[in-house]
Scaffold this motif. Structure first.
Motif, PDB file in Angstrom:
ATOM      1  N   PHE A   1       1.097  -0.852  -0.018  1.00 35.88           N
ATOM      2  CA  PHE A   1      -0.210   0.278  -0.014  1.00 35.88           C
ATOM      3  C   PHE A   1       1.045   1.510  -0.049  1.00 35.88           C
ATOM      4  CE2 PHE A   1      -2.343   3.279   2.028  1.00 35.88           C
ATOM      5  CZ  PHE A   1      -3.941   2.989   1.400  1.00 35.88           C
ATOM      6  N   GLY A   2       0.990   1.754  -1.197  1.00 34.58           N
ATOM      7  CA  GLY A   2       2.134   2.925  -1.620  1.00 34.58           C
ATOM      8  C   GLY A   2       3.313   2.500  -1.554  1.00 34.58           C
ATOM      9  N   GLU A   3       4.290   2.448  -0.239  1.00 36.63           N
ATOM     10  CA  GLU A   3       5.693   2.094  -0.118  1.00 36.63           C
ATOM     11  C   GLU A   3       5.618   1.747   0.950  1.00 36.63           C
ATOM     12  OE1 GLU A   3       7.790   2.753  -2.077  1.00 36.63           O
ATOM     13  OE2 GLU A   3       5.797   4.383  -3.377  1.00 36.63           O
ATOM     14  N   GLN A   4       4.727   0.531   1.254  1.00 43.63           N
ATOM     15  CA  GLN A   4       5.009   0.014   3.287  1.00 43.63           C
ATOM     16  C   GLN A   4       3.927  -0.936   2.351  1.00 43.63           C
ATOM     17  OE1 GLN A   4       1.982   1.242   5.866  1.00 43.63           O
ATOM     18  NE2 GLN A   4       3.390   0.248   8.003  1.00 43.63           N
ATOM     19  N   VAL A   5       5.013  -2.386   2.932  1.00 45.07           N
ATOM     20  CA  VAL A   5       3.917  -3.624   2.655  1.00 45.07           C
ATOM     21  C   VAL A   5       2.731  -3.786   3.840  1.00 45.07           C
ATOM     22  CG1 VAL A   5       4.630  -6.175   3.481  1.00 45.07           C
ATOM     23  CG2 VAL A   5       6.001  -5.331   2.037  1.00 45.07           C
ATOM     24  N   ALA A   6       1.939  -3.728   3.221  1.00 45.99           N
ATOM     25  CA  ALA A   6       0.661  -4.055   4.231  1.00 45.99           C
ATOM     26  C   ALA A   6      -0.240  -5.187   4.633  1.00 45.99           C
ATOM     27  CB  ALA A   6      -0.438  -3.104   3.563  1.00 45.99           C
ATOM     28  N   GLY A   7       0.983  -6.493   4.648  1.00 46.01           N
ATOM     29  CA  GLY A   7       0.267  -7.604   4.574  1.00 46.01           C
ATOM     30  C   GLY A   7       0.822  -8.815   3.690  1.00 46.01           C
ATOM     31  N   TYR A   8       0.313 -10.054   4.216  1.00 44.75           N
ATOM     32  CA  TYR A   8       1.548 -11.146   2.900  1.00 44.75           C
ATOM     33  C   TYR A   8       0.846 -12.776   3.435  1.00 44.75           C
ATOM     34  CZ  TYR A   8       3.471 -13.244   7.178  1.00 44.75           C
ATOM     35  OH  TYR A   8       3.165 -14.257   8.607  1.00 44.75           O
ATOM     36  N   ALA A   9       0.882 -13.104   1.957  1.00 45.84           N
ATOM     37  CA  ALA A   9       0.561 -13.937   1.532  1.00 45.84           C
ATOM     38  C   ALA A   9       1.740 -15.529   1.582  1.00 45.84           C
ATOM     39  CB  ALA A   9      -0.582 -15.236   1.557  1.00 45.84           C
ATOM     40  N   ASN A  10       1.966 -16.917   2.751  1.00 49.01           N
ATOM     41  CA  ASN A  10       2.598 -17.587   2.234  1.00 49.01           C
ATOM     42  C   ASN A  10       1.857 -18.532   2.015  1.00 49.01           C
ATOM     43  OD1 ASN A  10       4.911 -19.616   2.045  1.00 49.01           O
ATOM     44  ND2 ASN A  10       5.077 -19.335   4.502  1.00 49.01           N
ATOM     45  N   TYR A  11       1.877 -19.445   1.091  1.00 46.39           N
ATOM     46  CA  TYR A  11       1.530 -21.132   0.466  1.00 46.39           C
ATOM     47  C   TYR A  11       1.876 -21.581  -0.658  1.00 46.39           C
ATOM     48  CZ  TYR A  11       1.018 -17.336  -3.891  1.00 46.39           C
ATOM     49  OH  TYR A  11       1.338 -16.719  -4.587  1.00 46.39           O
ATOM     50  N   GLY A  12       1.210 -22.319  -0.624  1.00 45.82           N
ATOM     51  CA  GLY A  12       2.269 -24.060  -1.387  1.00 45.82           C
ATOM     52  C   GLY A  12       1.555 -25.590  -1.412  1.00 45.82           C
TER      53      GLY A  12
ATOM     54  N   GLU B   1      -5.350 -30.450  -2.295  1.00 39.51           N
ATOM     55  CA  GLU B   1      -4.141 -30.261  -3.386  1.00 39.51           C
ATOM     56  C   GLU B   1      -2.794 -29.046  -2.482  1.00 39.51           C
ATOM     57  OE1 GLU B   1      -5.153 -31.907  -7.838  1.00 39.51           O
ATOM     58  OE2 GLU B   1      -6.333 -29.874  -6.643  1.00 39.51           O
ATOM     59  N   GLY B   2      -3.695 -27.572  -2.511  1.00 37.00           N
ATOM     60  CA  GLY B   2      -2.739 -26.661  -1.969  1.00 37.00           C
ATOM     61  C   GLY B   2      -3.017 -26.071  -0.676  1.00 37.00           C
ATOM     62  N   GLU B   3      -2.338 -25.665  -0.496  1.00 37.87           N
ATOM     63  CA  GLU B   3      -2.470 -25.019   1.769  1.00 37.87           C
ATOM     64  C   GLU B   3      -2.064 -23.363   1.600  1.00 37.87           C
ATOM     65  OE1 GLU B   3      -1.065 -25.881   6.283  1.00 37.87           O
ATOM     66  OE2 GLU B   3      -0.884 -26.920   4.182  1.00 37.87           O
ATOM     67  N   ILE B   4      -3.584 -22.267   1.865  1.00 33.54           N
ATOM     68  CA  ILE B   4      -2.517 -21.347   2.022  1.00 33.54           C
ATOM     69  C   ILE B   4      -1.850 -21.667   3.484  1.00 33.54           C
ATOM     70  CG2 ILE B   4      -3.098 -18.656   3.260  1.00 33.54           C
ATOM     71  CD1 ILE B   4      -4.258 -18.791   0.838  1.00 33.54           C
ATOM     72  N   TYR B   5      -0.253 -21.642   4.272  1.00 32.48           N
ATOM     73  CA  TYR B   5       0.054 -21.278   6.001  1.00 32.48           C
ATOM     74  C   TYR B   5      -0.147 -20.590   6.179  1.00 32.48           C
ATOM     75  CZ  TYR B   5       2.916 -24.679   2.017  1.00 32.48           C
ATOM     76  OH  TYR B   5       3.107 -25.608   1.439  1.00 32.48           O
ATOM     77  N   GLU B   6       0.133 -19.542   5.889  1.00 25.35           N
ATOM     78  CA  GLU B   6      -0.157 -17.848   6.619  1.00 25.35           C
ATOM     79  C   GLU B   6      -0.300 -16.844   5.893  1.00 25.35           C
ATOM     80  OE1 GLU B   6       3.089 -16.456   9.057  1.00 25.35           O
ATOM     81  OE2 GLU B   6       4.062 -18.224   7.676  1.00 25.35           O
TER      82      GLU B   6
ATOM     83  N   SER C   1      -8.028 -27.659  -5.325  1.00 29.03           N
ATOM     84  CA  SER C   1      -8.524 -27.361  -3.960  1.00 29.03           C
ATOM     85  C   SER C   1      -7.108 -27.025  -2.975  1.00 29.03           C
ATOM     86  CB  SER C   1      -9.424 -28.876  -3.284  1.00 29.03           C
ATOM     87  OG  SER C   1      -7.961 -30.165  -3.226  1.00 29.03           O
ATOM     88  N   MET C   2      -8.018 -26.116  -2.150  1.00 31.93           N
ATOM     89  CA  MET C   2      -7.103 -26.080  -0.880  1.00 31.93           C
ATOM     90  C   MET C   2      -7.241 -26.053   0.452  1.00 31.93           C
ATOM     91  SD  MET C   2      -6.105 -21.948  -1.698  1.00 31.93           S
ATOM     92  CE  MET C   2      -7.453 -21.314  -0.560  1.00 31.93           C
ATOM     93  N   VAL C   3      -6.698 -25.184   1.603  1.00 32.18           N
ATOM     94  CA  VAL C   3      -7.243 -25.900   2.901  1.00 32.18           C
ATOM     95  C   VAL C   3      -6.148 -24.546   3.576  1.00 32.18           C
ATOM     96  CG1 VAL C   3      -5.645 -27.322   3.179  1.00 32.18           C
ATOM     97  CG2 VAL C   3      -7.396 -26.989   4.287  1.00 32.18           C
ATOM     98  N   THR C   4      -7.067 -24.249   4.141  1.00 31.11           N
ATOM     99  CA  THR C   4      -6.275 -22.840   4.783  1.00 31.11           C
ATOM    100  C   THR C   4      -6.414 -24.059   6.953  1.00 31.11           C
ATOM    101  OG1 THR C   4      -4.842 -21.371   5.928  1.00 31.11           O
ATOM    102  CG2 THR C   4      -7.579 -21.214   5.523  1.00 31.11           C
ATOM    103  N   TRP C   5      -5.324 -23.330   7.630  1.00 31.54           N
ATOM    104  CA  TRP C   5      -5.662 -23.414   9.195  1.00 31.54           C
ATOM    105  C   TRP C   5      -5.737 -22.592   9.361  1.00 31.54           C
ATOM    106  CZ3 TRP C   5      -6.695 -28.298  10.692  1.00 31.54           C
ATOM    107  CH2 TRP C   5      -6.555 -29.415  10.278  1.00 31.54           C
ATOM    108  N   ALA C   6      -6.642 -22.321  11.602  1.00 33.12           N
ATOM    109  CA  ALA C   6      -6.811 -21.287  12.120  1.00 33.12           C
ATOM    110  C   ALA C   6      -7.612 -21.597  13.478  1.00 33.12           C
ATOM    111  CB  ALA C   6      -7.864 -20.332  11.291  1.00 33.12           C
ATOM    112  N   LEU C   7      -6.430 -21.171  14.574  1.00 30.50           N
ATOM    113  CA  LEU C   7      -6.895 -21.381  15.366  1.00 30.50           C
ATOM    114  C   LEU C   7      -8.299 -20.982  15.285  1.00 30.50           C
ATOM    115  CD1 LEU C   7      -3.874 -20.159  17.442  1.00 30.50           C
ATOM    116  CD2 LEU C   7      -4.249 -22.139  17.011  1.00 30.50           C
TER     117      LEU C   7
END
Length: 169
Positions: A67-78, A88-93, A124-130
């Motif tokens: 956002f502008g010059e700042q990293v506002a967020g990220y996603a890590n997946y595979g 098959e896939g997963e969003i880790y974070e 297909s994809m999965v992700t985990w949340a507490l």
């Protein structure tokens, strides 16, 4: 009138420090009061700029929302890491700095990560949340995720429930 550019792109080595800072802020916001303090500090501290630099250099799939010059967020997946789940896939974070939450940026990161996984043949994809992280639980429900599994994870002396959400193309 000024225009602020919002960019979604693969993380670059030059982003490592900004991703580490985003990880730090977002994890403190999301997990304070859920994960015991000492354990949370350990988890945050082990993922500093050197860890992210290494992950980016090794080719980990990490997308950033700038956002502008700042990293506002990220996603890590595979690829899905839980062999017991037939996805098959997963969003880790997927994390945003607190001031960027609730603006639709998480949905944009999620959509980009999912699109990248599908284009790589992971339909297909999965992700985990507490389960105690209610904002994350609501976020994945709102994106159409179906709860498909339950597990637990230890954080020092505390065991916390976590839920798997899944999507199929």
């Amino acid at each position: 009138m000024s225009t602020i550019l919002i960019e979604l792109r693969p993380a670059k080595v030059a982003d490592a420090s900004a991703v580490a800072a985003t990880h730090d802020e977002s994890w403190r916001s999301a997990y304070q009061g859920i994960i015991p303090g000492a354990e949370l500090e350990k988890l945050i501290n082990r993922r500093g700029p050197h860890w992210w630099d290494s992950a980016i250099r090794k080719g980990s799939r990490i997308s950033v929302l700038v956002f502008g010059e700042q990293v506002a967020g990220y996603a890590n997946y595979g690829r899905n890491r839980a062999r017991s789940l037939q996805y098959e896939g997963e969003i880790y974070e997927l994390y945003l700095r607190p001031e960027f939450q609730g603006l639709g940026f998480g949905r944009r990161l999620f959509t980009a990560a999912r699109r990248d996984l599908i284009q790589s043949g992971l339909k297909s994809m999965v992700t985990w949340a507490l389960s105690d992280n209610e904002p994350a639980m609501e976020f994945y429900r709102a994106l159409g995720g179906r709860m498909v599994a339950r597990s637990s994870e230890r954080f020092g002396p505390k065991s916390l429930d976590k839920m798997a959400f899944a999507w199929t193309s």
